[in-house]
Design an enzyme around this catalytic site. Structure first.
Site, short mmCIF file in Angstrom:
data_model
loop_
_atom_site.label_atom_id
_atom_site.label_comp_id
_atom_site.label_asym_id
_atom_site.label_seq_id
_atom_site.Cartn_x
_atom_site.Cartn_y
_atom_site.Cartn_z
N LYS A 54 0.76 -1.17 0.06
CA LYS A 54 0.03 -0.16 0.13
C LYS A 54 0.91 1.32 0.03
O LYS A 54 0.64 2.11 -0.72
CB LYS A 54 -0.88 -0.06 1.27
CG LYS A 54 -2.09 -1.06 1.10
CD LYS A 54 -2.70 -1.24 2.25
CE LYS A 54 -3.89 -2.37 2.31
NZ LYS A 54 -4.64 -2.65 3.52
N GLN A 98 -4.94 -1.56 9.64
CA GLN A 98 -4.71 -2.94 8.93
C GLN A 98 -5.19 -3.95 9.92
O GLN A 98 -4.80 -4.30 10.87
CB GLN A 98 -3.31 -3.27 8.80
CG GLN A 98 -2.96 -4.54 8.02
CD GLN A 98 -3.66 -4.28 6.62
OE1 GLN A 98 -3.29 -3.24 5.85
NE2 GLN A 98 -4.08 -5.38 5.99
N ASP A 121 -11.17 2.55 4.30
CA ASP A 121 -11.57 1.10 3.75
C ASP A 121 -13.16 0.83 3.69
O ASP A 121 -13.47 -0.29 3.37
CB ASP A 121 -11.29 0.27 5.13
CG ASP A 121 -9.92 -0.56 4.98
OD1 ASP A 121 -9.49 -0.82 3.69
OD2 ASP A 121 -9.45 -0.97 5.98
#
Ligand code: NAP
Length: 298
Positions: A54, A98, A121
């Site tokens: 990422k 995460q 997200d």
């Protein structure tokens, strides 16, 4: 029949180039770059590898990229204060924590602490609700990536029967909502299957568009697929590879779909790796770009 291979790697590369171009044009005009942060707690090797990917993609697209690496024994208070600081940071347009988190931390508490306007997200209940209501908001990256593959590949969804295997909040549920929404990439009739569904093979054979997100290697076999169907394989599964490809690592990655056999029946299919995976990171950049455009008046 031999299916068309849907090349997620090439599509993701093209999207990332479009994003980089947009960033360049606006930063050249004096706008600050998009800011993306990732919080990672602990040393899980798979998570660390995702986070590296990422960061690399964000930097290559001209983003301001920040990674907060916290030790595995990080307290709830420390993690929440890191999130609060990101919520208040004007240089950060979007961020994510995460997953998975270590067991002592409450995933839902963390997700709900994230400012919904920075929740790239798309896991915050406000964004889940917006998606369910057909309102603008952040769409989770993996299902958004699947929809983008269908749209850019010219695969019609309107009036088609779509079957989604899996009902997770991460993939299956939002995928089903997207396919059933009004508008491009939607207007499908959607069936969602899970571990308690009855005859899965029969359900799959009804699918013009079959999306598998269950995490079971080679679960979808050729006899489960309607001839000519479009098959999107979200699954990422490690299988032992004592010899042949992957033997140097001892494992190789496969999807949920028996690729070799199903590609003889399907009309189009995504490979694993090189299908949905690269699209997930591209959509994280896209979600962050969208947030940046909103926040900087683009
Ligand atoms: P998850 O949270 O474990 O959910 C799996 C879903 O599949 C659940 O709804 C489960 O049903 C269902 N399921 C499991 N076994 C089944 C079976 N034998 N028959 C029917 N349904 C079954 O997983 P996830 O996070 O959604 O991820 C799914 C897969 O996608 C994994 O392989 C993951 O690694 C991969 N993934 C890939 C990407 C990418 O970028 N390509 C991103 C995210 C995830 P129940 O609800 O009844 O338990």
């Amino acid at each position: 029949m031999s299916a068309t291979i849907i090349d997620g790697k090439a599509t993701a590369r093209a999207i990332r180039a479009e994003i980089a171009e947009r960033v360049r044009a606006r930063t050249d005009a004096g706008v600050r770059p998009p800011g993306l942060a990732v919080v990672i707690v602990g040393e899980d090797p798979a998570s660390q590898s995702y986070v590296r990917g990422k960061r690399k993609a964000a930097t290559a697209a001209g983003f301001h990229s920040v990674v907060h690496e916290l030790p595995g024994d990080t307290s709830r208070e420390k993690l929440l204060s890191t999130i609060d600081a990101l919520n208040d940071d004007p240089a950060i347009d979007g961020y994510l924590c995460q997953l998975p988190l270590p067991d002592h931390l409450d995933k839902q508490e963390v997700i709900q602490r994230i400012d919904p306007e920075k929740d790239v997200d798309g896991f915050h209940p406000i964004n889940v609700g917006r998606l369910a209501a057909g309102l603008p908001g952040f769409i989770p990256c993996t299902p958004r990536g699947c929809r983008e593959l269908l749209l850019r590949g010219g695969f019609e969804t309107e009036g088609r029967h779509a079957v989604v295997l899996g009902r997770s909040n991460l993939v299956g549920r939002p995928m089903a909502m997207l396919l059933g929404q009004k508008g491009p990439g939607g207007n499908a009739t959607v069936e969602v299957c899970h571990s308690r569904s009855g005859d899965l093979a029969e359900a799959c054979r009804r699918a013009d568009i079959l999306i598998s997100a269950i995490g079971r290697p080679d679960f979808v076999t050729a006899d489960m697929v309607k001839p000519g169907a479009t098959v999107i394989d979200v699954g990422i599964n490690r299988v032992d590879a004592p010899q042949g490809p992957g033997s140097e690592k001892g494992y190789r990655l496969v999807g949920d779909v028996d690729f070799d056999a199903v590609s003889q029946v399907a009309g189009a299919i995504t490979p694993v790796p090189g299908g949905v995976g690269p699209m997930t990171i591209a959509m994280l950049l896209q979600n962050t770009l969208d947030a940046w455009e909103r926040r900087t008046g683009g």
